[in-house]
Design a protein around this motif. Structure first.
Motif, PDB file in Angstrom:
ATOM      1  N   UNK A 142       0.856  -1.183   0.000  1.00  0.00           N
ATOM      2  CA  UNK A 142       0.000   0.000   0.000  1.00  0.00           C
ATOM      3  C   UNK A 142       0.900   1.243   0.000  1.00  0.00           C
ATOM      4  N   UNK A 143       0.362   2.333  -0.467  1.00  0.00           N
ATOM      5  CA  UNK A 143       1.141   3.570  -0.589  1.00  0.00           C
ATOM      6  C   UNK A 143       1.812   3.980   0.727  1.00  0.00           C
ATOM      7  N   UNK A 144       1.153   3.869   1.878  1.00  0.00           N
ATOM      8  CA  UNK A 144       1.859   4.209   3.124  1.00  0.00           C
ATOM      9  C   UNK A 144       3.108   3.343   3.356  1.00  0.00           C
ATOM     10  N   UNK A 145       3.052   2.075   2.976  1.00  0.00           N
ATOM     11  CA  UNK A 145       4.238   1.216   3.096  1.00  0.00           C
ATOM     12  C   UNK A 145       5.347   1.688   2.163  1.00  0.00           C
ATOM     13  N   UNK A 146       4.961   2.099   0.971  1.00  0.00           N
ATOM     14  CA  UNK A 146       5.940   2.614   0.020  1.00  0.00           C
ATOM     15  C   UNK A 146       6.614   3.867   0.578  1.00  0.00           C
ATOM     16  N   UNK A 147       5.832   4.723   1.215  1.00  0.00           N
ATOM     17  CA  UNK A 147       6.415   5.927   1.822  1.00  0.00           C
ATOM     18  C   UNK A 147       7.435   5.557   2.897  1.00  0.00           C
ATOM     19  N   UNK A 148       7.101   4.589   3.730  1.00  0.00           N
ATOM     20  CA  UNK A 148       8.040   4.157   4.778  1.00  0.00           C
ATOM     21  C   UNK A 148       9.320   3.604   4.159  1.00  0.00           C
ATOM     22  N   UNK A 149       9.165   2.835   3.100  1.00  0.00           N
ATOM     23  CA  UNK A 149      10.334   2.289   2.412  1.00  0.00           C
ATOM     24  C   UNK A 149      11.210   3.421   1.875  1.00  0.00           C
ATOM     25  N   UNK A 150      10.583   4.419   1.261  1.00  0.00           N
ATOM     26  CA  UNK A 150      11.341   5.537   0.699  1.00  0.00           C
ATOM     27  C   UNK A 150      12.066   6.331   1.781  1.00  0.00           C
ATOM     28  N   UNK A 151      11.468   6.434   2.959  1.00  0.00           N
ATOM     29  CA  UNK A 151      12.115   7.137   4.075  1.00  0.00           C
ATOM     30  C   UNK A 151      13.400   6.440   4.499  1.00  0.00           C
ATOM     31  N   UNK A 152      13.403   5.124   4.432  1.00  0.00           N
ATOM     32  CA  UNK A 152      14.531   4.333   4.941  1.00  0.00           C
ATOM     33  C   UNK A 152      15.538   3.926   3.869  1.00  0.00           C
ATOM     34  N   UNK A 153      15.159   4.018   2.623  1.00  0.00           N
ATOM     35  CA  UNK A 153      16.013   3.504   1.564  1.00  0.00           C
ATOM     36  C   UNK A 153      17.051   4.524   1.106  1.00  0.00           C
ATOM     37  N   UNK A 154      18.304   4.117   1.067  1.00  0.00           N
ATOM     38  CA  UNK A 154      19.341   5.004   0.549  1.00  0.00           C
ATOM     39  C   UNK A 154      19.343   5.059  -0.988  1.00  0.00           C
ATOM     40  N   UNK A 155      18.535   4.218  -1.624  1.00  0.00           N
ATOM     41  CA  UNK A 155      18.522   4.147  -3.089  1.00  0.00           C
ATOM     42  C   UNK A 155      17.797   5.319  -3.744  1.00  0.00           C
ATOM     43  N   UNK A 156      16.966   6.028  -2.960  1.00  0.00           N
ATOM     44  CA  UNK A 156      16.179   7.121  -3.529  1.00  0.00           C
ATOM     45  C   UNK A 156      16.472   8.393  -2.769  1.00  0.00           C
ATOM     46  N   UNK A 157      16.565   9.493  -3.511  1.00  0.00           N
ATOM     47  CA  UNK A 157      16.802  10.752  -2.816  1.00  0.00           C
ATOM     48  C   UNK A 157      15.480  11.301  -2.273  1.00  0.00           C
ATOM     49  N   UNK A 158      15.566  12.332  -1.488  1.00  0.00           N
ATOM     50  CA  UNK A 158      14.396  12.900  -0.804  1.00  0.00           C
ATOM     51  C   UNK A 158      13.334  13.424  -1.771  1.00  0.00           C
ATOM     52  N   UNK A 159      13.719  13.733  -2.997  1.00  0.00           N
ATOM     53  CA  UNK A 159      12.738  14.279  -3.944  1.00  0.00           C
ATOM     54  C   UNK A 159      11.660  13.247  -4.292  1.00  0.00           C
ATOM     55  N   UNK A 160      12.027  11.979  -4.326  1.00  0.00           N
ATOM     56  CA  UNK A 160      11.045  10.935  -4.635  1.00  0.00           C
ATOM     57  C   UNK A 160      10.037  10.832  -3.494  1.00  0.00           C
ATOM     58  N   UNK A 161      10.522  10.782  -2.274  1.00  0.00           N
ATOM     59  CA  UNK A 161       9.627  10.741  -1.117  1.00  0.00           C
ATOM     60  C   UNK A 161       8.739  11.981  -1.094  1.00  0.00           C
ATOM     61  N   UNK A 162       9.300  13.126  -1.412  1.00  0.00           N
ATOM     62  CA  UNK A 162       8.521  14.369  -1.420  1.00  0.00           C
ATOM     63  C   UNK A 162       7.383  14.286  -2.436  1.00  0.00           C
ATOM     64  N   UNK A 163       7.662  13.777  -3.620  1.00  0.00           N
ATOM     65  CA  UNK A 163       6.623  13.648  -4.650  1.00  0.00           C
ATOM     66  C   UNK A 163       5.513  12.694  -4.210  1.00  0.00           C
ATOM     67  N   UNK A 164       5.893  11.559  -3.652  1.00  0.00           N
ATOM     68  CA  UNK A 164       4.903  10.578  -3.199  1.00  0.00           C
ATOM     69  C   UNK A 164       4.077  11.158  -2.050  1.00  0.00           C
ATOM     70  N   UNK A 165       4.721  11.853  -1.138  1.00  0.00           N
ATOM     71  CA  UNK A 165       4.024  12.463  -0.001  1.00  0.00           C
ATOM     72  C   UNK A 165       3.047  13.526  -0.469  1.00  0.00           C
ATOM     73  N   UNK A 166       3.454  14.367  -1.415  1.00  0.00           N
ATOM     74  CA  UNK A 166       2.570  15.394  -1.953  1.00  0.00           C
ATOM     75  C   UNK A 166       1.387  14.759  -2.684  1.00  0.00           C
ATOM     76  N   UNK A 167       1.646  13.721  -3.440  1.00  0.00           N
ATOM     77  CA  UNK A 167       0.586  13.007  -4.134  1.00  0.00           C
ATOM     78  C   UNK A 167      -0.431  12.464  -3.126  1.00  0.00           C
ATOM     79  N   UNK A 168       0.078  11.825  -2.071  1.00  0.00           N
ATOM     80  CA  UNK A 168      -0.808  11.237  -1.077  1.00  0.00           C
ATOM     81  C   UNK A 168      -1.582  12.322  -0.327  1.00  0.00           C
ATOM     82  N   UNK A 169      -0.944  13.449  -0.043  1.00  0.00           N
ATOM     83  CA  UNK A 169      -1.637  14.545   0.634  1.00  0.00           C
ATOM     84  C   UNK A 169      -2.800  15.070  -0.195  1.00  0.00           C
ATOM     85  N   UNK A 170      -2.604  15.130  -1.488  1.00  0.00           N
ATOM     86  CA  UNK A 170      -3.667  15.669  -2.355  1.00  0.00           C
ATOM     87  C   UNK A 170      -4.754  14.640  -2.667  1.00  0.00           C
ATOM     88  N   UNK A 171      -4.369  13.395  -2.950  1.00  0.00           N
ATOM     89  CA  UNK A 171      -5.325  12.412  -3.444  1.00  0.00           C
ATOM     90  C   UNK A 171      -5.616  11.267  -2.485  1.00  0.00           C
TER      91      UNK A 171
END
Length: 173
Positions: A142-171
């Motif tokens: 689920x999207x919340x799990x993906x957000x948690x993964x992005x918070x902990x993963x060194x493979x993605x920079x903060x911009x990816x988490x920011x985009x997913x978080x903004x998407x979830x906040x809006x929709x």
């Protein structure tokens, strides 16, 4: 056999999907996912499960028809797909299965985007499908799990988490 088993009592389903006889993959993405689920059930748990899918358009030559694979008449069917956007494909599959006297018992999706159906509707498409069809809907992620993964993963920079978080906040729900 209790309602939380696959075809063999020792293979329990811990996610609320009742026992099923057939995996059904709606065209198009559900076809490959359904085949993969069947292969994984056998490879990981030695559970043999039948498989079927539909075509978008009926074929008038060869084996013909809309449905391909094992007969689902009188069988308990698990519908497998990638995501539920509005729920249209799942509702169509559910109706098609009921018309042939199959019993849809649940839906498994790869990703629950946890989106509202509309900006005015507090329910997600997944929640609405579960409520309207009165069957369980489970997801692998689920999207919340993906957000948690992005918070902990060194493979993605903060911009990816920011985009997913903004998407979830809006929709999101």
């Amino acid at each position: 056999m209790d309602s939380n088993s696959y075809l063999k009592p020792q293979n329990r389903v811990e996610n609320g999907i009742p026992a099923f006889d057939v995996v059904f993959g709606p065209a198009y993405k559900g076809i490959s996912l359904g085949a993969l689920v069947c292969a994984s059930l056998y490879s990981d748990f030695k559970v043999e499960t039948s498989f079927a899918y539909n075509r978008k358009e009926a074929k008038d030559h060869g084996e013909g028809g809309i449905l391909v694979g094992v007969s689902m008449v009188g069988k308990r069917v698990l519908i497998v797909d990638d995501v539920i956007t509005a729920g249209t494909a799942i509702r169509e599959s559910h109706g098609m299965l009921q018309k042939i006297d199959a019993k849809p018992v649940g839906v498994a999706i790869a990703l629950d985007r946890a989106e509202k159906r509309s900006l005015e509707d507090p329910l997600s498409a997944v929640q609405a499908v579960a409520r309207d069809l009165d069957i369980p809907v489970v997801s692998i992620v689920a999207l919340p799990q993906l957000q948690e993964y992005l918070k902990q993963s060194p493979r993605y920079d903060d911009s990816v988490l920011k985009q997913v978080t903004e998407y979830r906040s809006q929709y999101g729900i």
